[in-house]
Structures are given as C-alpha cells and as structure tokens.
Scaffold this active site. Structure first.
Site, short mmCIF file in Angstrom:
data_model
loop_
_atom_site.label_atom_id
_atom_site.label_comp_id
_atom_site.label_asym_id
_atom_site.label_seq_id
_atom_site.Cartn_x
_atom_site.Cartn_y
_atom_site.Cartn_z
N CYS A 114 10.35 -49.39 12.83
CA CYS A 114 9.18 -50.05 13.09
C CYS A 114 8.83 -51.93 13.00
O CYS A 114 8.36 -51.32 13.94
CB CYS A 114 8.29 -49.69 12.52
SG CYS A 114 8.40 -47.76 11.71
N HIS A 251 1.42 -53.19 13.34
CA HIS A 251 1.89 -51.74 13.57
C HIS A 251 1.19 -50.94 12.68
O HIS A 251 1.11 -51.14 12.21
CB HIS A 251 3.14 -52.22 12.63
CG HIS A 251 3.99 -50.68 12.55
ND1 HIS A 251 4.08 -50.09 13.35
CD2 HIS A 251 4.92 -50.40 11.84
CE1 HIS A 251 4.69 -49.36 12.97
NE2 HIS A 251 5.51 -49.10 11.74
N ASN A 281 1.81 -43.20 13.79
CA ASN A 281 2.52 -43.96 13.27
C ASN A 281 3.81 -43.27 14.71
O ASN A 281 4.42 -42.97 14.31
CB ASN A 281 3.50 -44.18 11.68
CG ASN A 281 4.69 -45.05 11.49
OD1 ASN A 281 5.56 -46.09 12.49
ND2 ASN A 281 5.39 -45.26 10.84
O1 UT7 Z 1 6.02 -47.50 9.49
C1 UT7 Z 1 6.92 -47.49 8.44
C2 UT7 Z 1 6.36 -48.70 7.19
N1 UT7 Z 1 5.50 -47.81 6.78
C3 UT7 Z 1 4.98 -47.89 5.97
O2 UT7 Z 1 4.59 -48.56 5.56
C4 UT7 Z 1 4.47 -46.49 4.78
C5 UT7 Z 1 4.17 -46.86 3.49
N2 UT7 Z 1 2.98 -45.71 2.58
C6 UT7 Z 1 1.94 -45.12 3.21
O3 UT7 Z 1 1.90 -45.05 4.47
C7 UT7 Z 1 1.70 -43.83 1.97
O4 UT7 Z 1 2.75 -44.55 0.67
C8 UT7 Z 1 1.59 -42.39 2.09
C9 UT7 Z 1 0.36 -42.41 3.18
C10 UT7 Z 1 3.20 -42.42 2.35
C11 UT7 Z 1 1.06 -42.33 0.74
O5 UT7 Z 1 -0.04 -42.40 0.31
P1 UT7 Z 1 0.21 -43.20 -1.10
O6 UT7 Z 1 -1.61 -43.32 -1.90
O7 UT7 Z 1 0.92 -44.07 -1.54
O8 UT7 Z 1 0.64 -41.57 -1.83
P2 UT7 Z 1 1.47 -41.33 -2.72
O9 UT7 Z 1 3.06 -41.30 -1.83
O10 UT7 Z 1 1.64 -42.04 -4.28
O11 UT7 Z 1 1.22 -40.27 -2.54
C12 UT7 Z 1 -0.20 -38.80 -4.18
C13 UT7 Z 1 0.39 -37.43 -3.90
C14 UT7 Z 1 1.30 -37.62 -4.42
O12 UT7 Z 1 0.95 -36.17 -5.26
P3 UT7 Z 1 1.06 -36.20 -6.67
O13 UT7 Z 1 2.52 -36.95 -7.59
O14 UT7 Z 1 0.04 -37.84 -7.77
O15 UT7 Z 1 1.17 -35.09 -7.64
C15 UT7 Z 1 2.05 -36.51 -3.19
O16 UT7 Z 1 2.99 -35.37 -3.97
O17 UT7 Z 1 0.08 -36.94 -3.11
C16 UT7 Z 1 1.29 -35.87 -2.18
N3 UT7 Z 1 1.21 -35.59 -1.43
C17 UT7 Z 1 0.25 -35.20 -0.21
N4 UT7 Z 1 -0.64 -34.49 -0.88
C18 UT7 Z 1 -0.99 -33.82 0.06
C19 UT7 Z 1 1.88 -36.28 -0.32
N5 UT7 Z 1 1.72 -36.05 1.30
C20 UT7 Z 1 0.92 -35.39 1.05
C21 UT7 Z 1 0.20 -34.87 2.45
N6 UT7 Z 1 -0.82 -33.54 1.36
N7 UT7 Z 1 0.62 -34.66 3.43
#
Ligand code: UT7
Length: 324
Positions: A114, A251, A281
């Site tokens: 990225c 980005h 992304n």
């Molecule tokens: O391009 C390279 C750089 N990329 C990045 O920098 C990406 C960085 N990360 C992010 O953008 C975010 O961390 C995400 C968008 C990927 C995730 O957001 P988050 O607020 O960090 O959520 P999380 O990973 O802590 O997940 C929260 C909850 C989890 O459930 P539990 O464990 O709390 O029950 C996940 O399983 O959300 C759940 N979850 C979803 N729920 C519904 C994960 N993906 C989904 C989904 N729909 N698609």
C-alpha cells in the site's frame, strides 16, 4: 538552479463494475452499516474477468498522457507500483509500455504494497533529478480482488481495484519550497511486522499466488502513529510544517485512520482528499487515484502544497511532499 520532477499530467481508471456494501450481506455475516462505520467504505470497483492490472494501468497512463498533452514516445521511463502483477514476470511496467504503444525508454515495477506509490514516486523523482529520465510515468495499479479470501469478512469487504497515474517532467526550479515538483520524501520499513499484513502464497514458497491476511486492529494503531510521523518527517526535511499544507492526500484504507492522522497533524478534514467511500482500499493505486479525483473536483490546483502518506504490508510506510 535545481532540477525538479514536476507533475504535468494526472489520470485514473476504475473498472466498470461497482459493488455496493449491500452485495456482501448476501454471502457474509456482515452489514452495510458495519462496513461504513468501521471503514468509511460504501462501494468499490472490481475488475471484470480477464481484466488485468496492466490493463487498468494502461488506461490510467493514457488518461495522464492526454492530460499532459504528450504522446507515449515523449516518455523516458515507466515506474509502476503494484503487488498484484498480471504475471510473476515480466513487469507490469513493460506490459503497460507495450499496451500504450511506447517503443523507447524503460520500465520497471516497485513493490511496497500500500506504500508502493510513495516508493515509486520517490524512485521516479530520483531518475529525474539525476538526469536519467526527463519525463516519467508513475503508475499505481492493482487488482486486489484477485487475492481476497471471499470467506474472510474482516478483509474482503475492504479492498478494491483501480489505477492512477502521474506524468513527471524535469523542470528547473530555484531550489526553494516555492518550486513546483517533488520537494522531499521519507521512506521506512520494518520487517518485524510482517505478520500484520501479508499474502499467504508466493512463487518460491507455496507456488501459488495466495490470499491476503491482515490483523486489522493492531495495524490500525500502527498506521495512525507511523503516518503522522512520516508526513511530519517529509515536511521537516525541507523546513515546512503542517500549516504549509494545502492538501493531505492519504492512502485510502480507512476513514478513521485518515481522520486520526489529519487530527494528529493538525490539518482540518476540509484539506484532506477522501475517496475511500467510493474506491475502498486500492493499495498502491489509492494515492494517484485520490490525486486525480482531487484535481477533477477542482480541489487540487497548480501551486498547492501536497503531502501524500501511506502504510502497508512489510510494514512499509512513507510520505512525499510535493508542490502541484
Ligand atoms: O492498506 C494497508 C493498511 N490497512 C490498514 O491500515 C487497515 C487497518 N485496519 C482497519 O482499517 C480496521 O482495523 C478494520 C476496518 C479492518 C476493522 O475495524 P476495527 O474497528 O479494528 O474492528 P476489529 O477488527 O476490532 O473487529 C471488531 C469486530 C470483531 O468482532 P468481535 O471479536 O468484537 O466479536 C470482528 O470479528 O467486528 C467483527 N468484524 C465484522 N463484523 C461485521 C470484522 N469484520 C466484520 C465485518 N462485518 N465485515
């Protein structure tokens, strides 16, 4: 006099197929609301079957050349940032060279995931200021839809396909930050973070192309911190600070990362180019896509000071300060 690599053309291309968040609700335990609120993404484009990275890149390159008023043989070099090449080799750059009908010069690919466009732009700038190329096409082109695990809701809803391109030209400046062109760059990587974002296949390991794996939450925290420090470093190198910035071109991974970084840099969101809602992304394509959209919307104008920043797999991250 100081030779500067000045942007004289910009263009982009997005595949025809637009996929709204709601489409994922049919096959995954996810909702439009979760994707919007956690990432800011509303829709993304996916390449058609048989539509490859070099095809997207060639379209973006053609648009940028048209914008610059040049023909392909006016270009000395093509530098392509991509992690999703058509083939293991030859480079996407040489494929684009052939597709646009450029019969001279040279081309090569840069792979920093990225952060790839920041690395490619830095390399292209080096070619220009060292006198090895007068005009360079710098392209970010990706088909991340090809490396998605469609059963992994935590990743497959976040990425999209597309391409963006800049034409750089050697022009003489005064050596001050009032010059148009690339003013500074700051590149970083730290391989100890490899497991935060990687693809679980490759030529010399599995013999397959693999699928993307990401620890989203830890990466999120790394992203805001490292993007703020690299943008600051790029500006500081040339004696500039956040107040001089007309536009942050980040980005486009997550609106919350974009907002968090802008806040830490002290730049209001009105001065940030945001396309994540429409593109998702697109990895190395996201910054040139955002630049092209920013110009088309009448936001980025000649003479504006931009800082572009990105982070991705590696981890690799960096920033470029440039006057448009
Ligand atoms: O391009 C390279 C750089 N990329 C990045 O920098 C990406 C960085 N990360 C992010 O953008 C975010 O961390 C995400 C968008 C990927 C995730 O957001 P988050 O607020 O960090 O959520 P999380 O990973 O802590 O997940 C929260 C909850 C989890 O459930 P539990 O464990 O709390 O029950 C996940 O399983 O959300 C759940 N979850 C979803 N729920 C519904 C994960 N993906 C989904 C989904 N729909 N698609």
């Amino acid at each position: 006099m100081t030779t500067r690599a000045v942007v004289i053309g910009v263009g982009h291309y997005l595949p025809e197929r637009v996929v709204p968040n709601s489409e994922f609700e049919q096959s995954l335990d996810t909702t439009d609301e979760w994707i919007r609120t956690r990432s800011g993404i509303e829709r993304r484009h996916f390449a058609a079957e048989g539509e490859t990275t070099s095809m997207l890149g060639a379209q973006a390159a053609t648009a940028a050349l048209k914008n610059a008023g040049l023909v392909p043989d006016d270009i000395d070099a093509i530098v392509v940032a991509t992690s999703t090449p058509d083939l293991t080799f030859p480079s996407v750059a040489t494929m684009i060279q052939e597709k646009i009908g450029m019969t001279r010069g040279f081309g090569f690919d840069v792979q920093a995931v990225c952060a790839g466009f920041i690395y490619a732009l830095t390399n292209a700038n080096a070619l220009v200021v060292s006198g090895q190329a007068k005009r360079v096409l710098v392209i970010g082109a990706e088909t991340f839809s090809r490396i998605m695990d469609w059963t992994d809701r935590a990743t497959c809803v976040l990425f999209g396909d597309g391409a963006g391109a800049l034409v750089l030209e050697a022009q003489e400046g005064d050596g001050t930050t009032q010059d148009r062109g690339v003013l500074s760059s700051d590149l970083n990587s730290d391989g100890r973070y490899r497991d935060m974002l990687y693809v679980d296949g490759g030529v010399s390991s599995t013999g397959t192309s693999g699928k993307l794996r990401m620890q989203g939450n830890p990466l999120f925290r790394q992203a805001v911190e490292k993007l703020t420090s690299t943008a600051t470093a790029a500006l500081t190198k040339v004696g500039l600070d956040d107040n001089s910035v007309d536009w942050i071109v980040p980005h486009q991974a997550n609106i919350r990362i974009i907002q968090g970084t802008a806040k830490k840099l002290g730049v209001p969101m009105e001065r940030v180019i945001v396309t994540v809602q429409d593109h998702g992304n697109t990895s190395a394509a996201s910054i040139p896509l955002a630049m092209s959209v920013g110009v088309a919307q009448g936001k980025i104008k000649k003479g504006d000071l931009l800082v572009a920043e990105a982070i991705g797999g590696g981890l690799a991250w960096g920033a470029v300060a440039l006057r448009w």
